[in-house]
Design an enzyme around this catalytic site. Structure first.
Site, PDB file in Angstrom:
ATOM      1  N   HIS A  92       0.800  -1.224   0.000  1.00 21.22           N
ATOM      2  CA  HIS A  92       0.000   0.000   0.000  1.00 21.22           C
ATOM      3  C   HIS A  92       0.831   1.271   0.000  1.00 21.22           C
ATOM      4  O   HIS A  92       0.406   2.289  -0.532  1.00 21.22           O
ATOM      5  CB  HIS A  92      -1.012  -0.037   1.145  1.00 21.22           C
ATOM      6  N   CYS A 125      -9.765  -2.099 -10.942  1.00 24.52           N
ATOM      7  CA  CYS A 125      -9.166  -0.948 -10.266  1.00 24.52           C
ATOM      8  C   CYS A 125      -7.848  -1.313  -9.578  1.00 24.52           C
ATOM      9  O   CYS A 125      -7.273  -0.490  -8.878  1.00 24.52           O
ATOM     10  CB  CYS A 125     -10.137  -0.353  -9.253  1.00 24.52           C
TER      11      CYS A 125
HETATM   12  C1  PEP Z   1      -6.717  -4.598  -5.193  1.00 28.54           C
HETATM   13  O1  PEP Z   1      -6.575  -5.498  -4.358  1.00 28.54           O
HETATM   14  O2  PEP Z   1      -6.409  -4.701  -6.403  1.00 28.54           O
HETATM   15  C2  PEP Z   1      -7.263  -3.298  -4.783  1.00 28.54           C
HETATM   16  C3  PEP Z   1      -7.605  -2.387  -5.665  1.00 28.54           C
HETATM   17  O3  PEP Z   1      -7.362  -3.080  -3.448  1.00 28.54           O
HETATM   18  P1  PEP Z   1      -6.099  -2.730  -2.503  1.00 28.54           P
HETATM   19  O4  PEP Z   1      -4.889  -2.607  -3.396  1.00 28.54           O
HETATM   20  O5  PEP Z   1      -6.430  -1.486  -1.794  1.00 28.54           O
HETATM   21  O6  PEP Z   1      -6.035  -3.926  -1.615  1.00 28.54           O
END
Ligand code: PEP
Ligand code: MG
Length: 546
Positions: free
Chosen positions: A186, A492
């Site tokens: 993240h 996404c």
């Molecule tokens: C994903 O897992 O691709 C996503 C968009 O969520 P995050 O990266 O916040 O876990």
């Protein structure tokens, strides 16, 4: 040390966010040691005075620069703590009793941290991490490291960095190099969305603060002590990149493939900060707002009203275009002190996303109320993360309906927005027909890690944690089902922001992509180059391994 006599050398890592940064290296000590020799009481008292004063100045300077309201709140809270007599007086008493300043400071503040850690109220438990940050900041100052006063244009090198520290740092013109982490972690997502060049998986052992370096986020490489011709070369590249960005921002209008097919291109954001300077006319909406970052880097959890204000401003910014706000996706590599569980054996397979929200209904209900109120303002869609079985989504739908009914009873305006789900758990992708979702959004970051059984945070598996045929087959299942059911399916995850993956994603039926704002221009160009299904053959190969 005379750096001019050293030969430049390159250290290979992995790119986590593109771009170039040039400047002096600043090593961040993750765990400051308490190693001062105790001198006289007066000298130790002066040392602590100085460290507290410098820490206060660092925090105030940072608070002046950050644009993020949440980051500013946490910094102000830390300054207030440093001015709190009750907190600092015991440290001075320990110095008088013969302790060195660093040990006295740690001994005085550790019981406070333990108190906050044990508080019943989750809001107070959340403050423990701010106190820990503060303890370490002062310890670093006592150790002579001005590590938070990172000079402009510096390249920060550290073992690891939690998102909360990233959020409370001013990254203007700076770059980040981490030994740990991966491109899907993240902190990497934050770096990409804020345009901070970043590398992970890089050996930082021999890096010395003050040494000149070039961070090449495109090549995944750090060049230490670059010679003048290399530096001139990178200066030219930096200027060319700035020019490219200027040119790309002039490229507007609907996003079309080479054959004229319309593709919706949206943005992923973590808060209002990323929207500054972005014109909603240039995007098809917000495809993913990660709300967990509103809950981080702050002393208390955000209230319903605070959340409502932020969601409302996003919807106002979007001027009627869709804004997909995801409910809290904490846990995994996004801990929220006082809320997420400590010490889980495998946090990514633990209480995260919707599992956490359904176990903290007090926190979840507040968020749903704020969302139901915001839905009145614009084109809001609410999305649930980490859905594994249909019952979870059904519960969320019932809770959201309850929130609307409750608000209406209270005389407040609220409506039921469309409720969709992230598809990021293989079980959900495999049984997608069973879910009563108004729309689907594929989270490739998690889907890839769960399908490939390769942690998104582990540099060693970065080649394995890539979209394989197995992942693309699941993507196809979701887009086929969505088309049959007449619902939207988007992607996404960060895959959508990789220009080379755009053609395979379009081949597999996606027509809505949501990317970090910095990836808009290259993805738009990749879509414009797409002329048909030719890429399906190449996409069928997993990248890296077979
Ligand atoms: C994903 O897992 O691709 C996503 C968009 O969520 P995050 O990266 O916040 O876990
Ligand atoms: Mg995810």
């Amino acid at each position: 040390m005379d750096h001019s006599t050293r030969a430049s050398h390159r250290i290979q890592g992995r790119s986590a966010a593109p771009g170039i940064a040039l400047g002096p290296l600043v090593r961040l000590a993750t765990a400051p040691t308490q190693a001062r020799q105790s001198r006289s009481v007066a000298a130790e008292r002066d040392a602590l005075d100085h460290a507290l004063e410098m820490s206060k100045r660092d925090l105030a300077a940072l608070a002046d620069k950050v644009e993020d309201d949440d980051a500013e709140a946490v910094l102000s809270f830390q300054i207030a703590l440093l001015e709190d007599e009750n907190l600092v007086a015991p440290a001075y008493a320990l110095i008088v009793a013969g302790e060195a300043a660093d040990r006295a400071w740690a001994k005085a503040i550790d019981p406070e941290i333990a108190n906050y850690d044990q508080a019943d109220d989750p809001y107070f438990r959340g403050r423990a991490s701010d106190l820990r940050d503060l303890r370490d900041r002062v310890l670093r100052r006592l150790a002579g490291e001005a590590d938070q006063a990172v000079p402009p244009g510096a390249i920060v090198a550290a073992d690891d960095m939690p998102p909360s520290v990233f959020l409370s740092t001013d990254w203007c013109d700076r770059g980040l190099v981490l030994r740990r982490g991966s491109p899907s972690s993240h902190v990497a997502i934050l770096a990409r969305s804020r345009g901070v060049p970043m590398l992970v998986g890089l050996d930082i052992d021999d890096l010395e603060s003050g040494t000149d370096a070039i961070l090449d986020g495109d090549a995944g490489m750090l060049i230490v002590d670059p010679d003048s011709s290399l530096r001139a070369d990178y200066d030219r590249r930096l200027a060319a990149q700035a020019e490219l960005r200027r040119a790309a921002s002039a490229f507007t209008g609907p996003v079309l493939t080479a054959s004229g097919e319309r593709v919706q291109l949206m943005i992923n954001v973590t808060g209002l900060a990323e929207l500054r300077g972005l014109d909603p006319a240039d995007v098809d909406g917000i495809g993913l707002m990660r709300t967990e970052f509103l809950f981080q880097a702050r002393a208390t959890l955000p209230t319903e009203q605070e959340q409502y204000q932020i969601y409302k401003q996003m919807l106002e910014w979007a001027k009627g275009k869709p804004v997909t706000i995801r409910t809290l996706d904490a846990g995994g590599d996004k801990p929220i002190p006082g809320l997420t569980r400590d010490g889980e054996l495998n946090p990514f397979l633990g209480v995260r996303g919707v599992r956490l929200s359904l176990r903290h209904l007090d926190v979840f209900r507040l968020q749903l109320r704020a969302l139901a109120r915001a839905a009145v303002v614009g084109n809001l869609k609410v999305m649930i993360p980490m859905v594994t079985v249909p019952g979870e989504l059904d519960r969320c739908r019932a809770l959201l309906q309850d929130a609307v009914a409750e608000l209406t009873r209270e005389g407040l305006n609220a409506v039921m927005p469309p409720l969709g789900m992230m598809v990021e758990v293989p079980a959900a992708a495999l049984m997608i027909e069973d879910f009563d979702a108004d729309f689907f959004s594929i989270g490739s970051n998690d889907l890839v890690q769960y399908v490939m059984a390769a942690s998104r945070d582990e540099p060693e598996f970065a080649d394995l944690a890539r979209p394989s045929r197995a992942v693309f087959n699941l993507i196809r299942r979701v887009t086929d089902h969505a088309a049959r059911a007449g619902r939207d399916a988007s992607l996404c995850g960060d895959l959508a922001g990789e220009p080379a993956q755009v053609a395979p994603l379009l081949d597999h039926g996606l027509r809505i992509l949501s990317v970090a704002p910095g990836a808009l221009a290259p993805v738009r160009a990749a879509i414009a180059n797409y002329s048909g299904k030719d890429s399906e053959k190449t996409s069928a190969k997993p990248s890296g391994t077979t």
